[in-house]
Design an enzyme around this catalytic site. Structure first.
Site, PDB file in Angstrom:
ATOM      1  N   GLU A 264       3.572  -2.479   6.422  1.00  0.00           N
ATOM      2  CA  GLU A 264       4.457  -1.397   5.556  1.00  0.00           C
ATOM      3  C   GLU A 264       5.302  -1.122   6.723  1.00  0.00           C
ATOM      4  O   GLU A 264       4.800   0.040   7.214  1.00  0.00           O
ATOM      5  CB  GLU A 264       3.557  -0.457   5.064  1.00  0.00           C
TER       6      GLU A 264
ATOM      7  N   GLU B 148      -1.695  -5.336  -1.078  1.00  0.00           N
ATOM      8  CA  GLU B 148      -2.511  -4.077  -0.995  1.00  0.00           C
ATOM      9  C   GLU B 148      -2.002  -3.300  -2.141  1.00  0.00           C
ATOM     10  O   GLU B 148      -0.988  -3.041  -2.445  1.00  0.00           O
ATOM     11  CB  GLU B 148      -2.122  -3.326   0.094  1.00  0.00           C
TER      12      GLU B 148
HETATM   13  C1  IDC Z   1      -5.451   4.428   5.305  1.00  0.00           C
HETATM   14  C2  IDC Z   1      -7.042   4.359   5.064  1.00  0.00           C
HETATM   15  C3  IDC Z   1      -7.603   5.758   5.826  1.00  0.00           C
HETATM   16  C4  IDC Z   1      -6.954   5.739   7.086  1.00  0.00           C
HETATM   17  C5  IDC Z   1      -5.536   5.635   7.229  1.00  0.00           C
HETATM   18  C6  IDC Z   1      -5.101   5.383   8.485  1.00  0.00           C
HETATM   19  O1  IDC Z   1      -7.507   4.212   3.823  1.00  0.00           O
HETATM   20  O2  IDC Z   1      -8.792   5.726   5.635  1.00  0.00           O
HETATM   21  O3  IDC Z   1      -7.260   6.958   7.853  1.00  0.00           O
HETATM   22  O4  IDC Z   1      -4.976   4.427   6.394  1.00  0.00           O
HETATM   23  O5  IDC Z   1      -3.694   5.779   8.678  1.00  0.00           O
HETATM   24  C7  IDC Z   1      -1.325   2.166   3.044  1.00  0.00           C
HETATM   25  C8  IDC Z   1      -1.764   1.539   4.398  1.00  0.00           C
HETATM   26  C9  IDC Z   1      -3.335   1.490   4.403  1.00  0.00           C
HETATM   27  C10 IDC Z   1      -3.505   3.015   4.139  1.00  0.00           C
HETATM   28  C11 IDC Z   1      -3.664   3.136   2.767  1.00  0.00           C
HETATM   29  C12 IDC Z   1      -4.072   4.572   1.977  1.00  0.00           C
HETATM   30  O6  IDC Z   1      -1.559  -0.001   4.403  1.00  0.00           O
HETATM   31  O7  IDC Z   1      -3.542   1.375   5.986  1.00  0.00           O
HETATM   32  O8  IDC Z   1      -5.203   3.247   4.651  1.00  0.00           O
HETATM   33  N1  IDC Z   1      -2.213   3.105   2.262  1.00  0.00           N
HETATM   34  O9  IDC Z   1      -3.322   5.668   2.872  1.00  0.00           O
HETATM   35  N2  IDC Z   1      -0.185   2.114   2.394  1.00  0.00           N
HETATM   36  C13 IDC Z   1      -0.432   2.999   1.483  1.00  0.00           C
HETATM   37  C14 IDC Z   1      -1.389   3.433   1.241  1.00  0.00           C
END
Ligand code: IDC
Length: 335
Positions: A173, A261
């Site tokens: 992303e 995702e």
């Molecule tokens: C989130 C995880 C969380 C972690 C965080 C790290 O759910 O546990 O602490 O990342 O920064 C994304 C990302 C994905 C995110 C997820 C939710 O690709 O890594 O995971 N998210 O925030 N894009 C949109 C949402």
């Protein structure tokens, strides 16, 4: 005489166990996803199988590979394949956060590569597709670690050039104002490296603004390579009609899209789930035969985690072990 019958019975039982239990294929009559579809490619907007027929894969993304590595084993993947119908597993390897590939030391890098190798090996045995995800996030612009990415994907493409279950996702992303032209320039160099070895494996490219701006990609797609797709990510409690419109427009203008995702909660990965919006999203993806992976396979105390926070099982989950997201996903994928 009695003894002979006993022996014969035992022999038959043994045969039965061998035929039904623990083999690589699901059972004699059912093929694994890779046996069914074979080598994937992209035709127009559509992911297609070895015969050129449309394929829509549905599956699960890991949480960070160094965060929750214990959730991706041969057993858990077999379970998800056989009990849920999962066809693709995404290996989210963070580049920056939490022992990320580019922020940890050489030993950490080696451990992460070994984890990827184990997962790909197990997925191959199980006939599952696997996405190797270079999970940029807080590093925002994929150019930050372009050198590391190029070297990583060179290793992967060399190793997996003859595999037909491996998909490369080169930047999860991009965010923080990273433009499509910056992503495109990064993508071109990584794709060139991958294509030096793997001539036809499917490659997925992230889009601006946390992989939402597929409109930017369709306005100026990457030329000169086949089997490329672009990613769109959504979190159903945050992203609604407006992002579905972006997806539809880009699709209708000819962009091949893979939703590598998504979550049914909000974009933080937490908060209340929105089943109504999630169902709308899935209806649209089904209509366009767009493949997808749900975030995330872990028991972290957040609503996007598929396993309940109190459950410590790493496979063999019952319905009562699943979170609301987990329950929704299993019901949806079963159909
Ligand atoms: C989130 C995880 C969380 C972690 C965080 C790290 O759910 O546990 O602490 O990342 O920064 C994304 C990302 C994905 C995110 C997820 C939710 O690709 O890594 O995971 N998210 O925030 N894009 C949109 C949402």
């Amino acid at each position: 005489m009695k003894n002979d019958r006993g022996k014969r019975l035992l022999a038959w039982l043994l045969v039965l166990v061998l035929v039904c239990g623990g083999g690589q294929t699901m059972d004699a009559a059912t093929k694994t996803p890779v046996q069914k579809y074979g080598r994937l490619s992209v035709d127009g907007t559509q992911l297609v199988d070895k015969k050129g027929d449309p394929v829509q894969l549905k599956g699960v993304s890991s949480h960070g590979l160094s965060w929750y590595p214990e959730y991706l084993t041969y057993d858990s993947m077999k379970y998800m394949r056989d009990k849920w119908g999962v066809e693709v597993v995404r290996l989210a390897m963070y580049t920056a956060e939490y022992n990320g590939y580019c922020t940890g030391d050489a030993q950490n890098q080696k451990a992460l590569r070994s984890k990827v190798y184990q997962c790909v090996r197990d997925a191959k045995k199980l006939g599952l597709y696997v996405i190797i995800d270079w999970h940029i996030l807080s590093d925002g612009n994929p150019q930050t670690y372009r050198k590391q990415a190029t070297s990583f994907f060179k290793t992967m493409a060399k190793k997996y050039k003859d595999y037909n279950n491996v998909i490369y996702e080169i930047c999860n992303e991009p965010n923080g104002g990273t433009s499509w032209s910056q992503i495109k320039s990064y993508a071109k160099s990584v794709i060139k490296t991958i294509r030096t070895y793997d001539k036809d494996g499917v490659i997925l490219v992230g889009t601006p603004n946390w992989s939402q701006r597929v409109d930017a990609a369709v306005a100026d797609p990457i030329k000169g390579y086949k089997n490329l797709m672009y990613t769109l990510h959504f979190y159903a409690a945050t992203h609604t009609d407006w992002l579905r419109n972006t997806l539809e427009n880009a699709h209708d203008q000819g962009l091949p899209i893979f939703v590598t995702e998504y979550g049914i909660c909000d974009a933080s990965g937490n908060g209340a789930v929105n089943v109504k919006e999630a169902d709308k999203w899935m209806k649209l993806l089904d209509q366009y035969q767009i493949s997808s992976c749900i975030w995330n396979l872990s028991n972290k105390n957040e609503s996007s985690a598929l396993i309940k926070a109190g459950c410590t099982k790493k496979t063999g989950w019952k319905s009562s072990d699943l979170s609301q997201s987990g329950k929704w996903f299993v019901k949806m994928i079963k159909g």
